[in-house]
Scaffold this active site. Structure first.
Site, mmCIF file in Angstrom:
data_model
loop_
_atom_site.group_PDB
_atom_site.id
_atom_site.type_symbol
_atom_site.label_atom_id
_atom_site.label_comp_id
_atom_site.label_asym_id
_atom_site.label_seq_id
_atom_site.Cartn_x
_atom_site.Cartn_y
_atom_site.Cartn_z
ATOM 1 N N THR A 1 0.859 -1.377 -0.386
ATOM 2 C CA THR A 1 0.104 -0.270 0.064
ATOM 3 C C THR A 1 0.916 0.908 -0.358
ATOM 4 O O THR A 1 1.611 2.066 -0.833
ATOM 5 C CB THR A 1 -1.014 -0.022 1.030
ATOM 6 O OG1 THR A 1 0.025 -0.585 2.329
ATOM 7 C CG2 THR A 1 -2.034 -0.588 0.941
ATOM 8 N N LYS B 1 3.980 -6.925 3.668
ATOM 9 C CA LYS B 1 4.042 -5.833 3.385
ATOM 10 C C LYS B 1 3.241 -5.018 4.638
ATOM 11 O O LYS B 1 3.093 -5.784 5.542
ATOM 12 C CB LYS B 1 2.899 -5.457 2.750
ATOM 13 C CG LYS B 1 0.827 -5.496 2.847
ATOM 14 C CD LYS B 1 0.555 -4.548 3.345
ATOM 15 C CE LYS B 1 0.453 -3.160 3.069
ATOM 16 N NZ LYS B 1 -0.347 -2.584 4.453
ATOM 17 N N THR C 1 -0.435 -3.231 10.347
ATOM 18 C CA THR C 1 -1.175 -3.187 9.717
ATOM 19 C C THR C 1 -0.049 -3.716 8.160
ATOM 20 O O THR C 1 0.686 -3.229 7.826
ATOM 21 C CB THR C 1 -1.570 -1.753 8.963
ATOM 22 O OG1 THR C 1 -2.632 -1.708 9.306
ATOM 23 C CG2 THR C 1 -1.697 -1.960 7.502
#
Length: 408
Positions: free
Chosen positions: A158, A184, A195
């Protein structure tokens, strides 16, 4: 004694035998196919599977589906991942969409839906654009290849600036055993899963129960010791697949090579975890906190995590300000047992405090240490034998800029 494993050049999730992958552009976030955002990982055969998941009470639909799938079956053959939309806080429709992603992937690969894990990352609270997702899955299913590992690593990103991938190899029972991984993560990162999405593949033969316990233990020492901004996400997970293609004798704690396998597995996990911390949103430097002399490993871990998670410590690193008092503050509030009169602190090689008090240290030398990458803080609590290391990054103007306009 040397390392039991070697690091493979350009290694990743398809380095182990029997894995293929793909990453394609489906325009999930805004309809524009500007970057790869659908990733697919496939094993030639059903593989023993293990997973660890976010501790956030708010958990996204794909995570719930994957958690259920792994716990019920213990086997996976594919993982479908999308970036750009978290499918979190999307209610009943979100669950239907996550299960539909399972079904579409199974159809594309001609495998069982209960052997498919689903992972998503991106904006919270927005329904999945299933027309784009469906097209992306269909395309990815046609594109999977041995060479697709790099595209997979790119498609899961992202706000990350770099791909995070690695593979190592060692010999077990006369067979080459490979462990590969990709991850990621850049923001909303904090210990106890953040995250971040992590995917580890191996061709080792290992029982599902032992694999799950290994992942749990290693996660505690790796993925759960990183922080970027103190926020814990709704979608975090690490999934491991072990397909047995290396044809070694089944690995377990009683196997003679178990410790070597664990060392190699932990190297992969730690490399990915540190790569996430180093690539924190807006970050310029990796921050490492090494705490020794604690009453227990748990106390050392609490102190180390608090140091790398402190906004004041992180901003001091960004400004290369040798403000050792912020380290003392962080240790003191961590919850670890601390005798303030026993604490010693180093910034890199420069000792700045002893017996809980500042020393007449070389300010210029300390500033130079803070300009290095990584920046290493060493803290000796001098009250026991416990030790632990945690990883973070500095806090910069760019972090605020990125997160002030994340949805746009």
């Amino acid at each position: 004694m040397g390392s039991p494993f070697s690091i493979l050049a350009n290694g990743g999730v398809t380095s182990a035998k029997g894995y293929k992958a793909a990453g394609v552009a489906a325009g999930i976030k805004n309809g524009k196919k500007e970057k790869r955002d659908v990733a697919l990982l496939v094993s030639d055969v059903p593989a023993a599977a293990a997973g660890v998941y976010t501790t956030n009470a708010v958990q996204a639909a794909p995570l719930l589906v994957t958690k259920e799938t792994v716990s019920q079956n213990g086997l996976l053959q594919a993982v479908i991942v999308n970036a750009g939309n978290a499918n979190a806080c999307t209610g009943e429709q979100g669950m239907k969409d996550a299960r539909r992603m399972q079904e579409l992937t199974a159809e594309a690969l001609q495998i069982k839906a209960e052997h498919v894990a689903v992972a998503s990352t991106g904006v919270i609270g927005v329904l999945m654009p299933m027309d784009r997702v469906s097209a992306g899955i269909a395309e990815a299913g046609k594109m999977v290849s041995l060479e697709g590992g790099s595209d997979f690593s790119e498609a899961i990103l992202t706000t990350d600036l770099v791909k995070k991938e690695i593979a190592v190899q060692l010999e077990i029972d006369g067979q080459a055993v490979t462990i590969g991984g990709a991850a990621k993560g850049s923001g909303m990162i904090h210990p106890n899963m953040a995250t971040m999405l992590g995917f580890i593949t191996t061709d080792a033969k290992i029982g599902q129960t032992d694999l799950q316990e290994l992942l749990r233990q290693v996660t505690t020492r790796t993925f759960n010791r990183i922080t970027v901004d103190g926020d814990t996400s709704t979608n975090d997970m690490v999934i491991v697949l072990a397909n047995g293609k290396a044809k070694n004798q089944t690995l377990s704690p009683s196997h003679p090579a178990w410790s070597q396998f664990v060392e190699a597995f932990e190297h992969v996990a730690l490399y990915l975890a540190k790569s996430i911390a180093r690539d924190g949103e807006g970050a310029t430097r990796l921050v490492v906190a090494e705490v020794t002399g604690a009453r227990s490993e748990s106390d050392a871990e609490m102190a180390a995590k608090t140091i790398v998670g402190s906004s004041l410590v992180k901003t001091a690193v960004f400004g290369a300000d040798a403000n050792w008092g912020r380290l003392m503050m962080a240790v003191g509030k961590s919850g670890a047992f601390v005798d303030p009169n026993q604490v010693e602190i180093w910034i890199g090689s420069v000792k700045v405090a002893e017996n809980g008090m500042g020393l007449d240290f070389d300010e210029e030398a300390a500033t130079k240490e803070l300009q290095q990458d990584p920046v290493v803080f060493r803290i000796n609590l001098n009250v026991g034998q416990g030790k632990a290391t945690a990883y973070g990054c500095d806090l910069t103007y760019e972090y605020v800029k990125i997160n002030g306009s994340y949805r746009t």
